[in-house]
Design a protein around this motif. Structure first.
Motif, PDB file in Angstrom:
ATOM      1  N   TYR A 238      -7.190   0.877   0.266  1.00  0.00           N
ATOM      2  CA  TYR A 238      -6.444  -0.128  -0.484  1.00  0.00           C
ATOM      3  C   TYR A 238      -7.161  -1.469  -0.333  1.00  0.00           C
TER       4      TYR A 238
ATOM      5  N   ALA B 183      -6.553   0.519  -5.466  1.00  0.00           N
ATOM      6  CA  ALA B 183      -6.577   1.639  -4.521  1.00  0.00           C
ATOM      7  C   ALA B 183      -7.607   2.645  -5.005  1.00  0.00           C
TER       8      ALA B 183
ATOM      9  N   HIS C 214       0.836  -1.192   0.000  1.00  0.00           N
ATOM     10  CA  HIS C 214       0.000   0.000   0.000  1.00  0.00           C
ATOM     11  C   HIS C 214       0.876   1.250   0.000  1.00  0.00           C
TER      12      HIS C 214
END
Length: 678
Positions: A581, A590, A432
């Motif tokens: 995410y 995302a 992420h």
């Protein structure tokens, strides 16, 4: 014997060396720059010393600071890793002069192989096949043109010092030569402090194959087979494997013997790699060494020798069951090699990929920033992957250094099994933060041509679709997961939420509000209705209804077109708002909910180009008052080992130059102000 080892590096290689030394009972010392204060390698070493500064030049390349750290911690040896000072003969000598054991080859070997055009001459003396080349010794473009005619087109302009793809330019026609030489010289001077370049014949679509050699102080040299590293971008490797799918046992024996002969000629002590270009097309055999004419074996040509540990060394370790870091330390301590060439046996196949914070869809543009979450499965079980991580569970990808996040390695009985295992592990990882090349790597590993072994250096050029592969999970599934879990998070923090079900509205039939979300393919307008068992989305006027179960703040089960997806959702606060995410076992995405009244873009008011990434200005190509045209290069930045040109968007006149050569600028800083031509 070595008792305290200073690791003169950072990132995943520093962590690898620290782990290797610990298994041998050797105390370790880390060094770190200001941006690396909280880096994992600092915490994992027994001692750590801070270096003053941020850039590589100010810190990891500062010999005086590195040696001072060794003195302060009573270190008796230095391991340079790779990059930075690893192939710096002057640093190796300085370590010896300071009474430190240098974990690497003799400085004379480093010097001999460190200058590419002289290395090729030594290779020829050792009987190694080479490609036509010529050193450019003057500043006269006419001399360059005559040299190029002798070498032949296509050709490469190559920096004689350094490596990693810096100072290298491809030239396919005489008209391109002058600009290529000047550009390569400038980059070589900045990167290596030496602007010497030479011309070398370019093979179209060869394979990049290298042979691992190890020598001890008792005159023994062995090779540990080959690695293929042909899949590259910007002349830098991204996928490596051992053994090569094209190398036969006979060719392996010949290449290995050639590499050993070169190492023996050098009196080489330590771990090193002899790199070759292998032409398995069979239509270009140029060498002053007699080559076997059989079509079953391709021609091979010396490229360079790296007098250090390679980034891709883990695939050799996995296939041959050796610990190359332990071997380096043993050889540096004067011990003989614990095996002979006859003892070397390969087992199975290993594939490694380099996971970078970069955007393949944007010409592999580096993407520094905060890594909010980094999770993957890893254990000692031989059915799992080997992750060589530069960062921890979170971290900052600095603009000052190479953007590598990790190397990931799979070992299996067969090549296909290793590729399948590696692709699955990458796909399931939670990463992420900034864009990465993860999707590209997974797509390569699953591509039919890759699996068939068609892995020459033009692989990515011939497979541009792999840079933007189709998502493994329908994007609407991840959008629905982001919307549902974001709604659940709001309800969790709203004391009145339990009074009504999700999606409840005061007036039946009242229009659903439109919310804009930014996702992988841009912005979409979304209207949502959430019920206990379903979520309905209107996405840019197209209706979608998905089954919904087990909704929480961190996950949801969704059914789309009869297929169930178990989605994990994590929400992270960034400079542009909260991003959700979404990960499942095969895909990830995302999504960011856009504010109703977005803040004005700070760069929008700029009347000229802005910096796309933070970096150092290396060229300013215009002056105030100068007329420029759309597409003209105005400024060049250097960041994360890559040049980033800033171009004029329209015709105009340079009103203000805001930067100077050597200046560091943040992302989105205005570089040039352009006015309307009078």
């Amino acid at each position: 014997m070595i008792s305290t080892l200073l690791v003169a590096n950072r990132g995943e290689i520093a962590r690898r060396v620290i782990r290797g030394a610990r298994t041998l009972g050797i105390r370790t010392v880390a060094i770190y720059s200001e941006p690396d204060t909280d880096a994992p390698h600092v915490a994992e070493a027994d001692r750590a010393v801070a270096l003053r500064g941020s850039t590589a030049t100010e810190t990891y390349l500062d010999v005086d600071q590195v040696l001072a750290a060794a003195r302060a911690t009573s270190a008796d040896a230095v391991h340079p890793g790779y990059g930075f000072l690893s192939e710096n003969a002057a640093f190796a000598r300085a370590c010896a002069d300071a009474g430190l054991t240098w974990v690497g080859p003799d400085p004379a070997s480093i010097e001999a192989m460190g200058v590419k055009h002289t290395a090729k001459a030594l290779a020829r003396e050792a009987g190694v096949p080479t490609l036509p080349d010529v050193l450019l010794e003057t500043d006269d473009p006419d001399d360059w043109a005559r040299a190029a005619e002798g070498v032949g087109f296509p050709l490469l302009v190559k920096a004689s010092a350094g490596g990693g793809g810096s100072g290298m330019r491809e030239v396919r026609a005489a008209a391109e030569l002058v600009d290529a030489v000047r550009s390569a010289r400038a980059e070589a001077a900045r990167s290596f402090g030496d602007d010497t370049v030479f011309l070398e014949r370019l093979l179209d679509a060869p394979r990049h194959i290298e042979v691992q050699v190890v020598g001890d102080a008792h005159g023994h040299v062995v090779h540990l087979g080959e690695r293929e590293c042909s899949i590259q971008r910007r002349h830098q490797k991204v996928v490596e494997e051992a053994p090569s799918p094209v190398v036969s046992p006979e060719l392996r024996e010949r290449m290995g013997a050639t590499a050993v002969a070169l190492a023996e000629k050098l009196g080489y002590v330590g771990v090193g790699t002899v790199e070759f270009l292998v032409d398995d097309v069979g239509d270009f055999l140029t060498s002053d060494v007699s080559m076997d004419p059989r079509l079953t074996d391709p021609g091979y040509y010396f490229l360079e020798m790296n007098t250090r540990l390679q980034v891709e060394h883990p695939v050799t370790e996995e296939v041959y069951g050796v610990d190359l870091v332990a071997l380096q330390l043993a050889v540096a301590d004067g011990e003989p090699l614990p095996f002979t060439q006859d003892d070397v046996r390969a087992r199975g196949h290993a594939v490694e990929v380099r996971l970078y914070a970069e955007d393949p869809a944007q010409d592999d543009r580096p993407s520094p920033g905060t890594l909010h979450r980094y999770r993957h499965t890893s254990s000692g079980d031989d059915q799992t992957l080997r992750w060589e991580d530069a960062l921890g569970a979170t971290g900052e990808i600095s603009a000052f250094y190479d953007p590598m996040i990790a190397k990931v390695i799979a070992h299996a009985p067969t090549r296909a099994a290793a590729a399948r295992r590696l692709a699955a592990g990458l796909a399931q990882a939670e990463i992420h933060g900034p864009p990465t090349n993860r999707d590209l790597l997974v797509a390569v590993l699953r591509d039919a041509d890759f699996l068939a072994g068609a892995t020459r250096t033009d692989f990515l050029d011939r497979h541009p679709h792999l840079r933007t592969p189709a998502p493994a999970t329908p994007p609407v599934v991840h959008l629905a997961a982001a919307v549902a879990c974001t709604s659940a998070a709001r309800r969790e923090h709203d004391p009145r939420a339990h009074l009504a079900p999700p999606g409840w509205r005061t007036l039946r039939g009242a229009p659903r509000p439109t919310v804009h979300w930014a996702g992988p393919d841009g912005e979409v307008a979304v209207r949502t209705t959430i019920r206990p068992d379903a979520i309905a989305l209107d996405v840019d006027g197209v209706e979608h209804t998905l089954g919904l179960r087990d909704l929480t703040v961190t996950g949801v089960r969704l059914t789309h077109d009869g297929v169930e997806y178990r989605c994990r959702v994590a929400q992270h606060q960034g400079p542009t708002g909260v991003t959700a995410y979404v990960d499942d076992t095969e895909g990830h995405g995302a999504w960011r909910e856009l504010p109703r009244l977005p803040a004005p873009d700070a760069a929008a008011g700029g009347a000229g180009p802005v910096s796309e990434v933070p970096g150092t200005v290396v060229e300013v190509l215009v002056r105030e008052g100068e007329h420029v045209v759309a597409g003209q290069k105005l400024v060049v930045l250097e960041a994360m080992k890559m040049e980033h040109p800033a171009l004029a968007a329209t015709d105009g006149v340079v009103e203000t130059v805001h930067v100077a050569v050597g200046q560091y600028v943040e992302a989105h800083a205005t570089l040039i102000t352009l006015g309307v031509p009078g």
